[in-house]
Design a protein around this motif. Sequence first.
Motif, PDB file in Angstrom:
ATOM      1  N   MET A   1      -9.267   2.290  -8.314  1.00  0.00           N
ATOM      2  CA  MET A   1      -8.256   1.949  -7.327  1.00  0.00           C
ATOM      3  C   MET A   1      -7.635   3.252  -6.833  1.00  0.00           C
ATOM      4  SD  MET A   1      -5.168  -0.882  -7.566  1.00  0.00           S
ATOM      5  CE  MET A   1      -5.152  -0.899  -9.308  1.00  0.00           C
ATOM      6  N   ALA A   2      -7.661   3.448  -5.546  1.00  0.00           N
ATOM      7  CA  ALA A   2      -7.180   4.702  -4.972  1.00  0.00           C
ATOM      8  C   ALA A   2      -5.799   4.506  -4.343  1.00  0.00           C
ATOM      9  CB  ALA A   2      -8.165   5.218  -3.942  1.00  0.00           C
ATOM     10  N   ILE A   3      -4.822   4.228  -5.198  1.00  0.00           N
ATOM     11  CA  ILE A   3      -3.444   4.131  -4.704  1.00  0.00           C
ATOM     12  C   ILE A   3      -2.557   5.018  -5.558  1.00  0.00           C
ATOM     13  CG2 ILE A   3      -3.677   1.804  -3.732  1.00  0.00           C
ATOM     14  CD1 ILE A   3      -2.272   0.721  -6.216  1.00  0.00           C
ATOM     15  N   ASP A   4      -1.457   5.443  -4.980  1.00  0.00           N
ATOM     16  CA  ASP A   4      -0.563   6.321  -5.718  1.00  0.00           C
ATOM     17  C   ASP A   4       0.257   5.518  -6.734  1.00  0.00           C
ATOM     18  OD1 ASP A   4       2.318   5.843  -4.353  1.00  0.00           O
ATOM     19  OD2 ASP A   4       0.719   5.696  -2.856  1.00  0.00           O
ATOM     20  N   ASP A   5       0.869   6.233  -7.671  1.00  0.00           N
ATOM     21  CA  ASP A   5       1.624   5.591  -8.752  1.00  0.00           C
ATOM     22  C   ASP A   5       2.785   4.747  -8.241  1.00  0.00           C
ATOM     23  OD1 ASP A   5      -0.047   6.607 -10.691  1.00  0.00           O
ATOM     24  OD2 ASP A   5       1.284   8.273 -11.225  1.00  0.00           O
ATOM     25  N   LYS A   6       3.477   5.218  -7.221  1.00  0.00           N
ATOM     26  CA  LYS A   6       4.615   4.478  -6.668  1.00  0.00           C
ATOM     27  C   LYS A   6       4.160   3.138  -6.100  1.00  0.00           C
ATOM     28  CE  LYS A   6       8.413   4.882  -3.298  1.00  0.00           C
ATOM     29  NZ  LYS A   6       8.197   3.655  -2.558  1.00  0.00           N
ATOM     30  N   THR A   7       3.076   3.162  -5.338  1.00  0.00           N
ATOM     31  CA  THR A   7       2.544   1.921  -4.761  1.00  0.00           C
ATOM     32  C   THR A   7       2.062   0.983  -5.854  1.00  0.00           C
ATOM     33  OG1 THR A   7       1.925   3.090  -2.735  1.00  0.00           O
ATOM     34  CG2 THR A   7       0.851   0.970  -3.143  1.00  0.00           C
TER      35      THR A   7
END
Length: 100
Positions: free
Chosen positions: A1-7
């Motif tokens: 999954m290529a999403i940032d930690d905040k998202t």
Amino acid sequence: MAIDDKTRTELEAAAFRRLVEHLRGRTDVQNIDLMNLAGFCRNCLSNWLKEEADAKGAAMTRDESREAVYGMPYETWKATHQGPATPEQLAAMKKSHSGH
């Protein structure tokens, strides 16, 4: 999954809120049934919420964590929605969750 930690955190929080809302709407499903089928219940969720608040140093009482999950004081929910456990439910609980 290529999403940032905040998202990712925001998505997980949204999913948790949806789960809580779903459980609030399913007052016909008893906690003992959840425990017997899934190994957790509304009380578990409220305990996990409290443990995470404690770990972060956030002020939250046990009653507050339960109200966050149940949408009302726990005693009110119990009086309104919780029936007595059947012998079959108790036997299933003893068999599958003896250490819980």
